[in-house]
Structures are given as structure tokens and as C-alpha cells.
Write an enzyme that holds these catalytic residues in place. Structure first.
Site, PDB file in Angstrom:
ATOM      1  N   ASP A 213       5.090  -1.613 -12.556  1.00 27.62           N
ATOM      2  CA  ASP A 213       6.378  -1.420 -11.661  1.00 27.62           C
ATOM      3  C   ASP A 213       7.175  -2.157 -12.495  1.00 27.62           C
ATOM      4  O   ASP A 213       7.414  -2.144 -13.031  1.00 27.62           O
ATOM      5  CB  ASP A 213       5.655  -2.568 -10.368  1.00 27.62           C
ATOM      6  N   HIS A 289       9.399   3.266  -8.085  1.00 31.40           N
ATOM      7  CA  HIS A 289       8.347   1.380  -8.899  1.00 31.40           C
ATOM      8  C   HIS A 289       8.685   1.300 -10.181  1.00 31.40           C
ATOM      9  O   HIS A 289       7.681   1.626 -10.890  1.00 31.40           O
ATOM     10  CB  HIS A 289       7.536   1.494  -8.350  1.00 31.40           C
ATOM     11  N   GLU A 352       7.208   4.561  -1.809  1.00 28.54           N
ATOM     12  CA  GLU A 352       8.493   3.839  -1.523  1.00 28.54           C
ATOM     13  C   GLU A 352       9.666   3.879  -2.909  1.00 28.54           C
ATOM     14  O   GLU A 352       9.892   3.105  -3.632  1.00 28.54           O
ATOM     15  CB  GLU A 352       7.576   2.651  -1.926  1.00 28.54           C
TER      16      GLU A 352
HETATM   17  C1  ACM Z   1       1.887  -0.305  -1.699  1.00 35.25           C
HETATM   18  O1  ACM Z   1       2.021  -1.623  -1.056  1.00 35.25           O
HETATM   19  N1  ACM Z   1       3.168  -0.247  -1.662  1.00 35.25           N
HETATM   20  C2  ACM Z   1       0.954   1.179  -1.356  1.00 35.25           C
END
Ligand code: ACM
Length: 557
Positions: A213, A289, A352
């Protein structure tokens, strides 16, 4: 992952006629002085408490195997017997199965072969005052039977009796998952193993290991050592609730944080999980991410950097740039990942990913033009399709968060629906497989009670009862479409869970509610019954040293 605003409609929660189970639960309560009632979680598909009798383990009890030369069977027997021996002092020798079933004072484990998809995790168990007989078509089925047997024994007692029961059991869903984010906070292998043990006890069969991440890259990749030398460490962590930048001024905790798993450790975890019939799905996040990776290798971003491993939470705009070198890098990383994880599925994230950098990047725009793509959403789709085709060449399948629907799904992709159920509904309608993990019911980073009285959590309110009431198959799907709902999963994002105790507090007992959602027949679920059985299970968790959240009465929202 801050945009956790998915909602589930009441309609989606209405009972529906899908996933009809062919067995109904029949729990007969003995009229006479019954032994302890059974407290198995998840509730078996069929369980009949046959009366006042109990099977009592003692110094003479033996374990019999249908094939004593079968090493897997022997391992299974030992895995059950060892803790019981330790607690009871009984020797519980493992012997060959008697020709006739039901030899007195014997626990028989029987592998009967003849697997079909419908029964490959199921088992049958007969407990009488004379003997225990457990049979299954597969070792996994026996393993689940042994978890049930473990739960039939008292936790803290000198009385080694199990109530007489007949159980015919098999899971409702074939995908029963729990996730853990080790990117935001790193947890040692000892804890990962404890987590896997607890998943296994409640018949969860998939561990989704979120390994990369923005705030940390946690898996050793030999070809790119800086991923862990640089990407596995951050200078400090923002203190307290500072998810949204505008909450309050930044205050750091002043403590460096980091860590990663070596490839040897990864293999060890995978083998440990495998011995518990748990598949480990690794997640390598892309295209977003990815800041920790870009801090190590800024050449795969669209701008020059430099980047640092962030100390705050949120969504970051610097994502992988769709350069040929970036695809080469990601394929190299995935090549090492594939070699470590036997799982058919590889999770590539996909959530995201802000498109700002791609909008501003001449290179990204050239790719859009070259490939005849309409926009940046289609560019993300192109990105994911390329990765899917690479995974498929290596015999693997791609899973991604529901954003991978945007711009068009990769042909064989499986979708994890997290922003509510709509992404999953859409994917199932397109004929794609789906795992349901909506924020509304299965995000265990959400509060489980009044935020004023709870440790810091990200937002929301997902009580134990709410998890228990979750229905993974939306009523709007046809029977055919509903077959694409493979199951459900609890997600554990760890921005605010800096210790293993904290993780346990957020996961337990909610995971037990989820285990019943994904294992037990839909029509058998009963909150009062679950609450009663949970009280007994909490003793198991105490014994296992789990820092669960106490269940306050009444345990309702
Ligand atoms: C997530 O909670 N962004 C998959």
C-alpha cells in the site's frame, strides 16, 4: 481507501429464495436432563442433538484412521489430538480403523473418496455414548469436522464429554474470506499464524493478504530490493484521527514504522495456511496505492518525484504510469509473487486510483491515443487487462476491487464488491464471479459500537448483529446470475490498528458472525441461537488469548 461510503439498500437485505438449501436445520432439545447444548459456530447445515447421552473421552480413548498409512489423515488426527492430549493428559493413540464402525471408545476418522464440487468441504459426524465417527470425501471435509469436534468439547473443564449428535455439514459458499492489511501496519509472522489458526477454527478458507500500500511495501522481491529497503519503512505515523486532511493539523508520533516478510517467511505462511485448508491470496496494489513502491522506484511514476513513504492516510495522486517499463516491473514482481503463492487468484487491487497524473501525462495520453481508448477510465481498464493477460499466461486468475468495472472489465476478472453491492450485481450480470465485501456489513475497521466509548476506528457502525444479518446474494439477481456470487469476506484495514491486540479487538467476535453468514444455510441463521452459542465460543477465544471486544448485552444495534 477512505471513500467508504457504500450503502446497501433494504431491498438487498430482504430474504430471497436464492441459494436454496436442501437441508433444514432441526435442533431437537432433549426433554430430559440434557448434557451441555452444542455451541458450534458456524452452525452446521444439519445438526440433531440426539438426547441425554454424551461421549466421554478418557485414558483409553483411541483415534482410528480409515487408512493409517495416509500421512495427511495422520496429520489431521494429530492436529486435533495434540491440544486435547495437552489439556487432558490422555494419550489418545492413533491406530488403524477397526473393520466395523463404532468400536467402543474410539474416535474414527474416515476418508471415503468420491469428491464432487458439492461435497468437497462437507463432512458427516456421529457422536454416541459409544464412539465418534467422522467421515468426509476430502481431507478438507475432515478438517472442518475436526473443528466442529473441537467445539463440541468443553473449554475449561475436567469433564471431557461431547453431547451426542448427528451432523451433516457442508458450506453454503465456496469462498469464505478474511483480509488483513499489513501495509498500513506491519504485523509479525507469529501473528499472521495466529490469525490463520482463528480463521481455520471458524471454517474460513481464504486469507486475503494485502501486502502493498502507500504506507508500506511488505513482501521481499529479489529483483527489486529497494521495494523493501525503502518502501517497507516510513519515518513516523500520523497521530490520532487524521484521515481527512482538514480534521486537524498534522501531528506525527515520531516513531519510525516498518517491516516486511522475506520470501522464506511468505512460503512458511503459505504452507501453514495450506495445512489448515486455507488459500492465501496475495494482493499487489496497482495502479494506485503505490506510493511506497514509487518512493523506491520513482521511474514508474508519471512525474519525476522524489516520493517518500507517506506518514498519513488517504488516497494519493501519484500512481503507476502506463509506461512499458512499468509493465515490465509489475510483471517481474508478479512473477516472483506467482512463484510464492500457489493460489489460483492473484489480487491486483485496482481501487482508488486518481486519474489526475494520467490526465497531465503526455505519455499516458499517448497510450490512450495509441490504443484508441476513450478516456482515463478506459486506460485503467487497459492497464488491468494487460495484467490479467499476463496472469492468465501463468495459469492464474485476476481479482480486483470493484473499480475495475470502470472502463470495462477484464475478460475473466473476478470482482470484489466493496462500495456496496452494486459493483457485484453489475459484475454478476456480466457473467463475472464476485466476492461480496461491502463496507456496510463486512468492513471490520468500522466502529462496532458507539464511537464515544470505542477505540479509534475509521468511521461507520457495523455491529455484530449487522454482520450477522448480512446476506451476500442480492435478491435482484436471477438464480443464474446468483451462481456468480462465490462468497463473502471481512476486510481489515489497519490505519488505526497499530497493534495485534487492536486487530483482534476489531475482528472478534464479528468474524464469528461472518463465518455463519458464509457457511450456514441462509434459513438456519438465528440471532438468538448465535448469541447463545457465542457465549461459549468466547471461552474458546479466552483460552486462545484473543483480545476480542466484550459482547455487551443486549448485543443489538
Ligand atoms: C477499499 O476499501 N479501498 C477496497
Amino acid at each position: 481507501m477512505p471513500n467508504k461510503s457504500g450503502h446497501i439498500t433494504h431491498q438487498e437485505l430482504l430474504l430471497n429464495a436464492l441459494q436454496v438449501v436442501s437441508v433444514t436445520v432441526l435442533v431437537l432439545t432433549a426433554a430430559c436432563a440434557a448434557p451441555r447444548p452444542t455451541s458450534v459456530i458456524p452452525l452446521p447445515a444439519y445438526i440433531l442433538e440426539t438426547g441425554a447421552d454424551a461421549f466421554v473421552l478418557d485414558t483409553d480413548t483411541r483415534i482410528a484412521l480409515s487408512d493409517p498409512t495416509d500421512t495427511e489423515l495422520r496429520h489431521l488426527a494429530e492436529s486435533w489430538a495434540e491440544p486435547v492430549r495437552e489439556a487432558s493428559g490422555f494419550s489418545l493413540p492413533v491406530v488403524a480403523a477397526p473393520a466395523v464402525t463404532g468400536e467402543a471408545n474410539t474416535v474414527t476418522l474416515r476418508l471415503s473418496g468420491g469428491t464432487t464440487e458439492a461435497n468437497d468441504e462437507g463432512y458427516r459426524m456421529d457422536v454416541t455414548s459409544r464412539a465418534v465417527d467422522l467421515s468426509a470425501h476430502t481431507p478438507a471435509g475432515l478438517f472442518y469436522g475436526l473443528q466442529t469436534l473441537r467445539q463440541l468439547l468443553p473449554v475449561n473443564s475436567e469433564d471431557w464429554s461431547m453431547p451426542a449428535v448427528v451432523i451433516e455439514d457442508a458450506p453454503r459458499f465456496r469462498y469464505r474470506g478474511m483480509h488483513l492489511d499489513v501495509g498500513r501496519h506491519f504485523f509479525p509472522v507469529t501473528f499472521i499464524k495466529k490469525y490463520i489458526d482463528l480463521l481455520a477454527l471458524y471454517k474460513i478458507n481464504t486469507f486475503h493478504w494485502h501486502l502493498t500500500d502507500d504506507q508500506g511495501w511488505r513482501i521481499e522481491i529479489k529483483k527489486y530490493p529497494k521495494l523493501t529497503e525503502v518502501g517497507a519503512y516510513r519515518q513516523e505515523t500520523v497521530s490520532g484521527k487524521n484521515f481527512e486532511k482538514w480534521d486537524r493539523p498534522y501531528v506525527g508520533d515520531g516513531t519510525p514504522h516498518g517491516g516486511f516478510y522475506t520470501q522464506d517467511e511468505v512460503r512458511e505462511v503459505v504452507a501453514y495456511a495450506r495445512a489448515r485448508y486455507i488459500d492465501v491470496i496475495p494482493e499487489i496494489e496497482m495502479p494506485g496505492h503505490a506510493t511506497a513502491a514509487l518512493a523506491a522506484y520513482p521511474q514508474y511514476a508519471c512525474t519525476d518525484g522524489p516520493f517518500t513513504v507517506p506518514t498519513t492516510w488517504g488516497i494519493f495522486e501519484d500512481i503507476y504510469c502506463p509506461k512499458e517499463e512499468t509493465f515490465q516491473f509489475l510483471e517481474d514482481v508478479l512473477t516472483e509473487v506467482i512463484a510464492l503463492f500457489p493460489s489460483t487468484y492473484i489480487h491486483i487491487g485496482g481501487d482508488e486510483a486518481p486519474k489526475t497524473r494520467w490526465e497531465e501525462s503526455a505519455l499516458a495520453q499517448q497510450v490512450i491515443a495509441r490504443e484508441g481508448l476513450a478516456d482515463e477510465d478506459e486506460l485503467q481498464s487497459y492497464f488491468i487487462r494487460r495484467i490479467e493477460s499476463f496472469l492468465q499466461q501463468h495459469g492464474r486468475r485476476l481479482i480486483g476491487w470493484d473499480e475495475i468495472l470502470e472502463g470495462g472489465l477484464a475478460p475473466q476478472a473476478t470482482v470484489m464488491s466493496w462500495r456496496g453491492m452494486d459493483g457485484g450485481i453489475e459484475a454478476a450480470r456480466q457473467g463475472h464471479d464476485v466476492i461480496m465485501t461491502p463496507t456496510s456489513h463486512t468492513y471490520f475497521d468500522y466502529y462496532q459500537a458507539d464511537p464515544d466509548t470505542e477505540p479509534l476506528a475509521i468511521r461507520g457502525l457495523t455491529t455484530l448483529k449487522k454482520v450477522y444479518d448480512f446476506e451476500p446474494v442480492p435478491s435482484v439477481l436471477s438464480l443464474d446470475e446468483a451462481t456468480h456470487i462465490l462468497g463473502a469476506q471481512g476486510n481489515v484495514w489497519t490505519e488505526y490498528m497499530s497493534t495485534t491486540d487492536y486487530v483482534e479487538y476489531m475482528v472478534f467476535p464479528r468474524m464469528l458472525a461472518l463465518s455463519e453468514v458464509v457457511w450456514s444455510p441462509k434459513n438456519a441463521r438465528n440471532w438468538e441461537s448465535f448469541s447463545r452459542r457465542l457465549a461459549h465460543q468466547l471461552q474458546h477465544l479466552d483460552k486462545l488469548g484473543v483480545n476480542y471486544r466484550p459482547v455487551t448485552a443486549p448485543a443489538t444495534p
